[in-house]
Scaffold this motif. Structure first.
Motif, PDB file in Angstrom:
ATOM      1  N   TYR A  73      -5.692 -11.421  37.439  1.00  0.00           N
ATOM      2  CA  TYR A  73      -5.849 -11.915  36.201  1.00  0.00           C
ATOM      3  C   TYR A  73      -6.639 -13.029  35.663  1.00  0.00           C
ATOM      4  O   TYR A  73      -6.310 -13.791  36.326  1.00  0.00           O
ATOM      5  N   TYR A  74      -6.375 -12.805  34.322  1.00  0.00           N
ATOM      6  CA  TYR A  74      -6.790 -14.229  33.552  1.00  0.00           C
ATOM      7  C   TYR A  74      -6.132 -14.701  32.293  1.00  0.00           C
ATOM      8  O   TYR A  74      -5.432 -13.668  32.056  1.00  0.00           O
ATOM      9  N   SER A  75      -5.414 -15.948  32.349  1.00  0.00           N
ATOM     10  CA  SER A  75      -4.251 -16.718  31.441  1.00  0.00           C
ATOM     11  C   SER A  75      -5.303 -17.247  30.306  1.00  0.00           C
ATOM     12  O   SER A  75      -6.699 -18.052  30.702  1.00  0.00           O
ATOM     13  N   SER A  94      -4.878 -10.880  31.303  1.00  0.00           N
ATOM     14  CA  SER A  94      -5.639 -10.043  30.903  1.00  0.00           C
ATOM     15  C   SER A  94      -6.740 -10.146  32.484  1.00  0.00           C
ATOM     16  O   SER A  94      -6.627 -10.881  33.178  1.00  0.00           O
ATOM     17  N   PRO A  95      -7.098  -9.405  32.646  1.00  0.00           N
ATOM     18  CA  PRO A  95      -8.560  -8.700  33.861  1.00  0.00           C
ATOM     19  C   PRO A  95      -8.803  -9.199  33.395  1.00  0.00           C
ATOM     20  O   PRO A  95      -9.988  -8.762  34.766  1.00  0.00           O
ATOM     21  N   ALA A  96     -10.006  -9.337  32.320  1.00  0.00           N
ATOM     22  CA  ALA A  96     -11.029  -9.749  31.906  1.00  0.00           C
ATOM     23  C   ALA A  96     -10.645 -11.801  31.464  1.00  0.00           C
ATOM     24  O   ALA A  96      -9.422 -12.040  30.999  1.00  0.00           O
ATOM     25  N   LYS A  97     -11.687 -12.386  30.864  1.00  0.00           N
ATOM     26  CA  LYS A  97     -11.476 -13.316  30.849  1.00  0.00           C
ATOM     27  C   LYS A  97     -10.464 -13.014  28.643  1.00  0.00           C
ATOM     28  O   LYS A  97     -10.679 -12.507  27.805  1.00  0.00           O
ATOM     29  N   VAL A  98      -9.561 -14.181  28.938  1.00  0.00           N
ATOM     30  CA  VAL A  98      -8.757 -13.881  27.306  1.00  0.00           C
ATOM     31  C   VAL A  98     -10.180 -14.660  26.418  1.00  0.00           C
ATOM     32  O   VAL A  98     -10.456 -15.859  26.394  1.00  0.00           O
ATOM     33  N   ASP A  99      -9.592 -13.953  25.167  1.00  0.00           N
ATOM     34  CA  ASP A  99     -10.444 -14.109  24.190  1.00  0.00           C
ATOM     35  C   ASP A  99      -9.278 -15.582  23.476  1.00  0.00           C
ATOM     36  O   ASP A  99      -8.713 -14.696  23.164  1.00  0.00           O
ATOM     37  N   ARG A 100     -10.566 -16.270  23.252  1.00  0.00           N
ATOM     38  CA  ARG A 100      -9.890 -17.220  22.324  1.00  0.00           C
ATOM     39  C   ARG A 100      -9.547 -17.672  20.784  1.00  0.00           C
ATOM     40  O   ARG A 100      -8.357 -17.465  20.778  1.00  0.00           O
ATOM     41  N   ASP A 101     -10.455 -16.667  20.264  1.00  0.00           N
ATOM     42  CA  ASP A 101     -10.412 -16.859  18.905  1.00  0.00           C
ATOM     43  C   ASP A 101      -8.857 -16.043  19.021  1.00  0.00           C
ATOM     44  O   ASP A 101      -8.180 -16.087  17.514  1.00  0.00           O
TER      45      ASP A 101
END
Length: 276
Positions: free
Chosen positions: A235-237, A255-262
């Protein structure tokens, strides 16, 4: 017949030496027996010694202030009285009618929102999301210190650390959007342990980005994947932190993918607006 021869009486001439007379005693007769019993005249007293320098100085120290105070009092008593200036303080005024309790309550400073039920301050779940049954939260909306300790490694050490830091309570909301899981916490410390809240809010990695419009607020996302402790799933946090008084706002994303920063920064700003 011839008269017999008579020898004239031998006359002894009167002595002209003055008779020795004892001097008259000047002691009263009433005191004579007492003096005889005491052994005669009392011995003369020893001559008085002059006062030492130390005694003279002590006497000067004691008498000097008294004389000075007496002279000062005499001078002050003889001086004409000095008129006092007119008092410039206005007389107190009172309202003509009693104050309205409702108006007084509205004019008073409102208590901080964080002094009430923190669960009512949690950001509502966004549309298009569903409940996330987080294993370590009981569902009451509170995240107890025991549950928090069980959710991390080295639970015993974390439990003791939280109690020593003055942990008070933690309101939590969780949801999921697909495979992305969100956890929003409002962690409150005791008021005399606010410094612990500050340390918690500053517990972030180097390179965290500032949250615009939030003093001291930061957020960050991982660029590399991590692995869950109890599985091989990766996971990505992402995390956002801010502090208001003794309350720390923490938002965590998995998240299984990179987290949306916005998206993370947007949720953090929505939550902050509910605290101020």
């Amino acid at each position: 017949m011839a008269e017999p021869f008579t020898t004239p009486e031998s006359t002894t001439p009167e002595s002209t030496a003055p008779e020795s007379t004892a001097p008259e005693s000047t002691v009263p007769e009433a005191l004579a027996p007492e003096l005889l019993a005491a052994g005669g005249d009392p011995e003369p007293s020893a001559p008085r010694r002059p006062l030492s320098t130390a005694r003279l100085l002590l006497a000067a120290l004691l008498v000097g202030p008294l004389l000075g105070a007496s002279v000062g009092y005499a001078v002050q008593a003889g001086s004409p009285p000095t008129p006092l200036p007119v008092l410039a303080v206005p007389s107190p005024t009172y309202p003509a009618a009693p104050a309205d309790p409702q108006a007084v309550a509205e004019a008073a400073v409102a208590p901080l929102k964080i002094d009430g039920d923190l669960r009512t301050l949690l950001v509502p779940r966004p549309q298009g999301t569903e409940d996330w049954d987080y294993d370590y939260v009981s569902g009451s909306g509170w995240f107890t210190v025991g549950e928090k300790a069980m959710s991390v490694g080295n639970s015993a050490s974390y439990f003791r650390s939280m109690l020593q830091d003055g942990f008070r309570r933690d309101a939590v909301a969780t949801w999921r959007k697909g495979d992305v899981k969100w956890r929003v916490e409002l962690i409150q410390y005791h008021s005399d342990k606010a410094v612990a809240a500050q340390r918690e809010a500053e517990r972030h990695e180097v390179g965290a980005l500032p949250l615009g419009g939030i003093s001291g607020g930061v957020y960050q996302t991982d660029d590399t994947a991590q692995t869950y402790v109890d599985s091989t799933e990766q996971y990505y946090s992402g995390e956002a932190l801010a502090r208001r008084g003794d309350v720390v706002m923490r938002i965590t994303v998995f998240s299984p993918a990179k987290v949306d920063r916005d998206e993370l920064a947007g949720i953090a700003k929505q939550q902050w607006e509910r605290l101020v």
